[in-house]
Design a protein around this motif. Structure first.
Motif, PDB file in Angstrom:
ATOM      1  N   GLU A   1      79.509 -10.867  70.378  1.00  0.00           N
ATOM      2  CA  GLU A   1      79.877 -10.526  71.748  1.00  0.00           C
ATOM      3  C   GLU A   1      78.738  -9.682  72.309  1.00  0.00           C
ATOM      4  O   GLU A   1      78.337  -8.681  71.707  1.00  0.00           O
ATOM      5  CB  GLU A   1      81.201  -9.772  71.787  1.00  0.00           C
ATOM      6  CG  GLU A   1      81.801  -9.723  73.178  1.00  0.00           C
ATOM      7  CD  GLU A   1      83.251  -9.254  73.186  1.00  0.00           C
ATOM      8  OE1 GLU A   1      83.920  -9.456  74.212  1.00  0.00           O
ATOM      9  OE2 GLU A   1      83.702  -8.687  72.176  1.00  0.00           O
ATOM     10  N   LEU A   2      78.227 -10.107  73.445  1.00  0.00           N
ATOM     11  CA  LEU A   2      77.006  -9.514  74.005  1.00  0.00           C
ATOM     12  C   LEU A   2      77.311  -8.616  75.197  1.00  0.00           C
ATOM     13  O   LEU A   2      78.219  -8.895  75.984  1.00  0.00           O
ATOM     14  CB  LEU A   2      76.045 -10.631  74.437  1.00  0.00           C
ATOM     15  CG  LEU A   2      75.643 -11.634  73.348  1.00  0.00           C
ATOM     16  CD1 LEU A   2      74.928 -12.824  73.965  1.00  0.00           C
ATOM     17  CD2 LEU A   2      74.781 -10.970  72.291  1.00  0.00           C
ATOM     18  N   ASP A   3      76.532  -7.551  75.298  1.00  0.00           N
ATOM     19  CA  ASP A   3      76.587  -6.645  76.456  1.00  0.00           C
ATOM     20  C   ASP A   3      77.991  -6.085  76.682  1.00  0.00           C
ATOM     21  O   ASP A   3      78.573  -6.205  77.767  1.00  0.00           O
ATOM     22  CB  ASP A   3      76.094  -7.363  77.724  1.00  0.00           C
ATOM     23  CG  ASP A   3      74.631  -7.755  77.639  1.00  0.00           C
ATOM     24  OD1 ASP A   3      73.932  -7.214  76.775  1.00  0.00           O
ATOM     25  OD2 ASP A   3      74.199  -8.606  78.431  1.00  0.00           O
ATOM     26  N   VAL A   4      78.555  -5.500  75.611  1.00  0.00           N
ATOM     27  CA  VAL A   4      79.869  -4.874  75.715  1.00  0.00           C
ATOM     28  C   VAL A   4      79.720  -3.374  75.493  1.00  0.00           C
ATOM     29  O   VAL A   4      78.705  -2.895  74.984  1.00  0.00           O
ATOM     30  CB  VAL A   4      80.866  -5.462  74.691  1.00  0.00           C
ATOM     31  CG1 VAL A   4      81.168  -6.901  75.011  1.00  0.00           C
ATOM     32  CG2 VAL A   4      80.342  -5.320  73.260  1.00  0.00           C
ATOM     33  N   LEU A   5      80.755  -2.628  75.846  1.00  0.00           N
ATOM     34  CA  LEU A   5      80.782  -1.198  75.565  1.00  0.00           C
ATOM     35  C   LEU A   5      81.406  -0.990  74.189  1.00  0.00           C
ATOM     36  O   LEU A   5      81.302  -1.854  73.334  1.00  0.00           O
ATOM     37  CB  LEU A   5      81.540  -0.468  76.673  1.00  0.00           C
ATOM     38  CG  LEU A   5      80.831  -0.537  78.056  1.00  0.00           C
ATOM     39  CD1 LEU A   5      81.721   0.006  79.155  1.00  0.00           C
ATOM     40  CD2 LEU A   5      79.510   0.217  78.021  1.00  0.00           C
ATOM     41  N   ASP A   6      82.052   0.097  73.949  1.00  0.00           N
ATOM     42  CA  ASP A   6      82.562   0.386  72.610  1.00  0.00           C
ATOM     43  C   ASP A   6      83.609  -0.616  72.138  1.00  0.00           C
ATOM     44  O   ASP A   6      83.625  -1.035  70.990  1.00  0.00           O
ATOM     45  CB  ASP A   6      83.150   1.801  72.570  1.00  0.00           C
ATOM     46  CG  ASP A   6      82.079   2.861  72.762  1.00  0.00           C
ATOM     47  OD1 ASP A   6      80.918   2.574  72.424  1.00  0.00           O
ATOM     48  OD2 ASP A   6      82.398   3.943  73.274  1.00  0.00           O
ATOM     49  N   GLU A   7      84.508  -0.992  73.046  1.00  0.00           N
ATOM     50  CA  GLU A   7      85.554  -1.941  72.651  1.00  0.00           C
ATOM     51  C   GLU A   7      84.962  -3.342  72.543  1.00  0.00           C
ATOM     52  O   GLU A   7      84.054  -3.707  73.277  1.00  0.00           O
ATOM     53  CB  GLU A   7      86.712  -1.934  73.652  1.00  0.00           C
ATOM     54  CG  GLU A   7      86.358  -2.417  75.046  1.00  0.00           C
ATOM     55  CD  GLU A   7      85.649  -1.367  75.890  1.00  0.00           C
ATOM     56  OE1 GLU A   7      85.237  -1.707  77.009  1.00  0.00           O
ATOM     57  OE2 GLU A   7      85.506  -0.217  75.425  1.00  0.00           O
ATOM     58  N   ASN A   8      85.489  -4.132  71.609  1.00  0.00           N
ATOM     59  CA  ASN A   8      84.981  -5.501  71.456  1.00  0.00           C
ATOM     60  C   ASN A   8      86.023  -6.368  70.756  1.00  0.00           C
ATOM     61  O   ASN A   8      86.987  -5.870  70.171  1.00  0.00           O
ATOM     62  CB  ASN A   8      83.669  -5.500  70.681  1.00  0.00           C
ATOM     63  CG  ASN A   8      83.845  -5.145  69.218  1.00  0.00           C
ATOM     64  OD1 ASN A   8      84.028  -6.008  68.373  1.00  0.00           O
ATOM     65  ND2 ASN A   8      83.811  -3.852  68.896  1.00  0.00           N
ATOM     66  N   ASN A   9      85.808  -7.674  70.847  1.00  0.00           N
ATOM     67  CA  ASN A   9      86.748  -8.647  70.288  1.00  0.00           C
ATOM     68  C   ASN A   9      86.272  -9.276  68.986  1.00  0.00           C
ATOM     69  O   ASN A   9      86.949 -10.151  68.443  1.00  0.00           O
ATOM     70  CB  ASN A   9      86.964  -9.788  71.294  1.00  0.00           C
ATOM     71  CG  ASN A   9      87.698  -9.343  72.539  1.00  0.00           C
ATOM     72  OD1 ASN A   9      88.790  -8.816  72.455  1.00  0.00           O
ATOM     73  ND2 ASN A   9      87.095  -9.542  73.697  1.00  0.00           N
ATOM     74  N   VAL A  10      85.097  -8.899  68.488  1.00  0.00           N
ATOM     75  CA  VAL A  10      84.461  -9.644  67.405  1.00  0.00           C
ATOM     76  C   VAL A  10      85.364  -9.766  66.182  1.00  0.00           C
ATOM     77  O   VAL A  10      85.594 -10.862  65.670  1.00  0.00           O
ATOM     78  CB  VAL A  10      83.112  -9.001  67.031  1.00  0.00           C
ATOM     79  CG1 VAL A  10      82.565  -9.629  65.757  1.00  0.00           C
ATOM     80  CG2 VAL A  10      82.114  -9.195  68.167  1.00  0.00           C
ATOM     81  N   SER A  11      85.857  -8.641  65.688  1.00  0.00           N
ATOM     82  CA  SER A  11      86.695  -8.688  64.485  1.00  0.00           C
ATOM     83  C   SER A  11      87.962  -9.489  64.718  1.00  0.00           C
ATOM     84  O   SER A  11      88.376 -10.291  63.869  1.00  0.00           O
ATOM     85  CB  SER A  11      87.049  -7.265  64.025  1.00  0.00           C
ATOM     86  OG  SER A  11      85.890  -6.566  63.625  1.00  0.00           O
ATOM     87  N   SER A  12      88.586  -9.295  65.869  1.00  0.00           N
ATOM     88  CA  SER A  12      89.843  -9.999  66.166  1.00  0.00           C
ATOM     89  C   SER A  12      89.628 -11.507  66.228  1.00  0.00           C
ATOM     90  O   SER A  12      90.418 -12.288  65.692  1.00  0.00           O
ATOM     91  CB  SER A  12      90.426  -9.494  67.483  1.00  0.00           C
ATOM     92  OG  SER A  12      90.711  -8.121  67.409  1.00  0.00           O
ATOM     93  N   VAL A  13      88.556 -11.923  66.895  1.00  0.00           N
ATOM     94  CA  VAL A  13      88.251 -13.350  66.999  1.00  0.00           C
ATOM     95  C   VAL A  13      87.935 -13.930  65.629  1.00  0.00           C
ATOM     96  O   VAL A  13      88.394 -15.026  65.277  1.00  0.00           O
ATOM     97  CB  VAL A  13      87.076 -13.587  67.971  1.00  0.00           C
ATOM     98  CG1 VAL A  13      86.595 -15.034  67.892  1.00  0.00           C
ATOM     99  CG2 VAL A  13      87.483 -13.255  69.402  1.00  0.00           C
ATOM    100  N   TYR A  14      87.160 -13.198  64.828  1.00  0.00           N
ATOM    101  CA  TYR A  14      86.785 -13.689  63.499  1.00  0.00           C
ATOM    102  C   TYR A  14      88.024 -13.881  62.633  1.00  0.00           C
ATOM    103  O   TYR A  14      88.190 -14.921  61.974  1.00  0.00           O
ATOM    104  CB  TYR A  14      85.813 -12.716  62.828  1.00  0.00           C
ATOM    105  CG  TYR A  14      84.864 -13.375  61.852  1.00  0.00           C
ATOM    106  CD1 TYR A  14      83.584 -13.741  62.256  1.00  0.00           C
ATOM    107  CD2 TYR A  14      85.241 -13.663  60.541  1.00  0.00           C
ATOM    108  CE1 TYR A  14      82.699 -14.353  61.378  1.00  0.00           C
ATOM    109  CE2 TYR A  14      84.375 -14.284  59.658  1.00  0.00           C
ATOM    110  CZ  TYR A  14      83.099 -14.616  60.082  1.00  0.00           C
ATOM    111  OH  TYR A  14      82.246 -15.242  59.205  1.00  0.00           O
ATOM    112  N   VAL A  15      88.905 -12.884  62.630  1.00  0.00           N
ATOM    113  CA  VAL A  15      90.147 -12.977  61.850  1.00  0.00           C
ATOM    114  C   VAL A  15      90.977 -14.175  62.296  1.00  0.00           C
ATOM    115  O   VAL A  15      91.472 -14.956  61.479  1.00  0.00           O
ATOM    116  CB  VAL A  15      90.969 -11.671  61.987  1.00  0.00           C
ATOM    117  CG1 VAL A  15      92.390 -11.858  61.461  1.00  0.00           C
ATOM    118  CG2 VAL A  15      90.289 -10.532  61.243  1.00  0.00           C
ATOM    119  N   GLU A  16      91.120 -14.321  63.613  1.00  0.00           N
ATOM    120  CA  GLU A  16      91.922 -15.431  64.151  1.00  0.00           C
ATOM    121  C   GLU A  16      91.328 -16.779  63.775  1.00  0.00           C
ATOM    122  O   GLU A  16      92.054 -17.709  63.409  1.00  0.00           O
ATOM    123  CB  GLU A  16      92.009 -15.296  65.677  1.00  0.00           C
ATOM    124  CG  GLU A  16      92.829 -16.385  66.364  1.00  0.00           C
ATOM    125  CD  GLU A  16      94.311 -16.278  66.080  1.00  0.00           C
ATOM    126  OE1 GLU A  16      95.018 -17.289  66.289  1.00  0.00           O
ATOM    127  OE2 GLU A  16      94.781 -15.203  65.649  1.00  0.00           O
TER     128      GLU A  16
END
Length: 591
Positions: A563-578
């Motif tokens: 996930e590019l150009d995000v602040l502290d919050e992000n979806n990477v782990s959630s998307v990977y798990v899903e």
């Protein structure tokens, strides 16, 4: 006076003769010379003439199509259809019999034909058996056949790419086809993705049409039946068999939409074959302006700051060059400059290599990087190349009629250094060693690195297309696997990398702890990279990564989410798990 009049008459006669000569010349050009390529716009006068006195329906545009690894359509498919020509309205024809075959009422058919200006297509709930019965009616203007339909949903839009009409580009690419083969320069061509890469291979030889001649009032010319006009070559159009899995691709697209990923995407590789199974880039293409705007580029093929994922390269170099052992420790309360970390929560204490890798200690890898470069200035380049993080990794080579063919022409080069002089600057070396400074890699290359490690160190080029097929499904050409011509890591180094990647997830303090307890055991590395882009005053945008492979006992998939150009919050782990869970469900539907 008579001589003057005679002179004027002669001049007038000459003018008339010249005018008639010009008219005759123009007529010869129109009727005999330039009938298929008139004016600089290359207008086909024969086709234009036919259009004036025929009704027609295109059955197949003639351009090759794209299918997934299982033969499922990605761009368009063929469906059984019944074609009714408009002039049937008001005629006495076997309407009742047709209604019974297709499961409609005669009133419904009348309503469809009432205001029709072009042929009407019926395609709901039709079977091959019904098509045969319709054709047995043997009535002019009623035709049953398989017609090409564009799929409603755009699947893998960045991968497949777009087509469009571009006369200037067509003439530049295919001058011989216009001059010698009478191609219209208005023929749509590929302008991005695989459509562009394989354009010359899937360029249409001509559309397949149904033609019916009409009089000047639009009524049928009886005695002239519907003509089926198609290119003479029965083996065309070709199909390009991609390595994508349609089901996985659709799941990936849905997951990224569900988690509202604005910028970034994911790549999934089949580890055994090193083929792309799914690739999604966000933002999506703008349907109104697909070649412009933020969604115009496939971000999975463009380089980005990788952050700590790059520590995998430094670790491989350190183990292979034998400059670390399990007893060596590093003060992870310090930053890469050797200063005490201001944020106490980020202080990790004294860690060895294994724990430094799992917890992603920057100080450890900054120090190791400086030690490596002091020994050999090219060492980071060397191991980045071995693991596929330099140049490009997509399939390229010779195939029939094409030299140095590139399957993924939009793939950009990975970069480690932009200034070789900085290999002598300690801070620059430390920053490079943690995936910052000038280091930029593509998500495709990062997935390839994980696949290489999972395979035991064997490095291959990435394939996005496996075969080119004739219209009847037989193979015209199969793309062979290509090993990358690079040095290979020792089995011990690969084994250690596999262990360390697993510890990132398995260790209590590992940065990949959210990947635990999944149906497939995951090994991988997280990464957070600074981008230098500030918003809201002094808040910096970040790139968030997770790159890994699974299941670890028998690796099947390498997957990278960014996930590019995000602040502290992000979806990477959630998307990977899903995605891991969804892949498991697709592989094990009964569970």
């Amino acid at each position: 006076m008579q001589r003057l009049i005679r002179g004027r008459i002669n001049k007038l006669g000459i003018c008339v003769i010249l005018l008639l000569s010009l008219l005759i010349g123009r007529l010869v050009q129109v009727q005999l010379i330039s009938t298929e390529s008139f004016t600089k716009d290359h207008i086909n006068l024969i086709e234009a003439s036919v259009k004036q006195r025929t009704q027609s329906l295109i059955i197949d545009e003639g351009r090759g199509r794209f299918i997934d690894r299982n033969g499922l359509p990605l761009t368009h498919d063929y469906f059984p259809s019944v074609i009714l020509f408009p002039f049937l309205n008001g005629l006495d024809w076997p309407k009742d019999e047709l209604a019974g075959i297709v499961g409609m009422t005669t009133n419904e058919i009348d309503r469809l034909l009432a205001d029709a200006k072009k042929p009407v297509v019926l395609s709901e709930s039709l079977t091959e058996e019904k098509l045969e019965k319709v054709n047995e009616l043997d009535y002019p203007g009623v035709v049953a056949l398989y017609r090409q339909f564009k799929l409603k949903d755009n699947i893998a839009e960045h991968v497949i790419g777009m087509t469009g009409e571009d006369v200037e580009t067509f003439l530049e690419r295919y001058p011989d086809k216009v001059e010698k083969e009478n191609y219209s320069p208005h023929t749509p061509i590929g302008v991005s993705g695989l459509e562009q890469a394989f354009d010359e291979i899937i360029l249409p030889e001509g559309a397949t049409k149904l033609l019916y001649h009409v009089d000047r009032f639009g009524g049928p010319l009886f005695g002239i039946d519907v003509r089926y006009m198609s290119p003479s070559n029965p083996y065309y159009p070709l199909s390009v068999k991609t390595t994508l899995d349609k089901d996985i691709q659709q799941v990936a697209e849905k997951v990224l939409d569900d988690y509202k990923v604005k910028k970034g995407g994911l790549v999934i590789l089949d580890i055994a074959t090193n083929e792309v199974v799914a690739m999604v880039s966000k933002p999506s293409l703008d349907s109104q302006s697909p070649l412009k705007g933020p969604g115009a580029h496939n971000l999975m093929l463009e380089p980005h700051f990788p952050g700590s994922v790059f520590k995998t390269v430094v670790t491989a170099a350190a183990i292979e060059e034998n400059i670390v052992d399990k007893d060596m420790t590093y003060n992870c309360d310090l930053d890469i400059r050797g200063n005490l970390l201001k944020d106490e929560e980020k202080r990790m204490g004294t860690l060895n290599l294994e724990k430094s890798f799992a917890q992603s200690c920057n100080y450890t890898f900054g120090e190791i990087g400086k030690q490596l470069v002091a020994k050999d200035k090219e060492v980071l380049d060397k191991y980045a190349d071995i693991l596929g993080l330099t140049g490009t990794v997509g399939w390229r080579g010779n195939m029939f009629g094409f030299e140095d063919f590139i399957q993924i022409p939009a793939e950009k080069d990975n970069v480690i250094w932009t200034d070789a002089n900085e290999k002598g600057v300690p801070l620059a070396i430390a920053q490079t060693s943690i995936g910052q400074k000038d280091v930029k890699v593509t998500p495709l290359a990062m997935a390839n690195m994980m696949a290489t490690i999972a395979r035991g160190g064997k490095s291959k080029e990435v394939k996005l297309v496996s075969d080119i097929l004739y219209k009847n499904g037989t193979s015209l050409y199969s793309f062979p696997e290509h090993d990358r011509e690079v040095d290979k890591l020792s089995p011990y180094t690969v084994m250690q990398l596999q262990h360390l990647l697993r510890e990132v997830v398995a260790a209590d303090t590992g940065t990949g702890w959210r990947m635990r307890d999944l149906p497939y055991e995951v090994a991988g590395k997280s990464g957070t990279a600074q981008t230098g882009k500030l918003v809201e005053g002094d808040r910096e945008l970040l790139n968030r990564w997770f790159a890994g492979y699974f299941p670890i006992q028998s690796p099947k998939y390498a997957m990278v989410m960014v996930e590019l150009d995000v602040l502290d919050e992000n979806n990477v782990s959630s998307v990977y798990v899903e995605m891991v869970q969804q892949l498991y469900k697709l592989e094990n539907p009964e569970r």
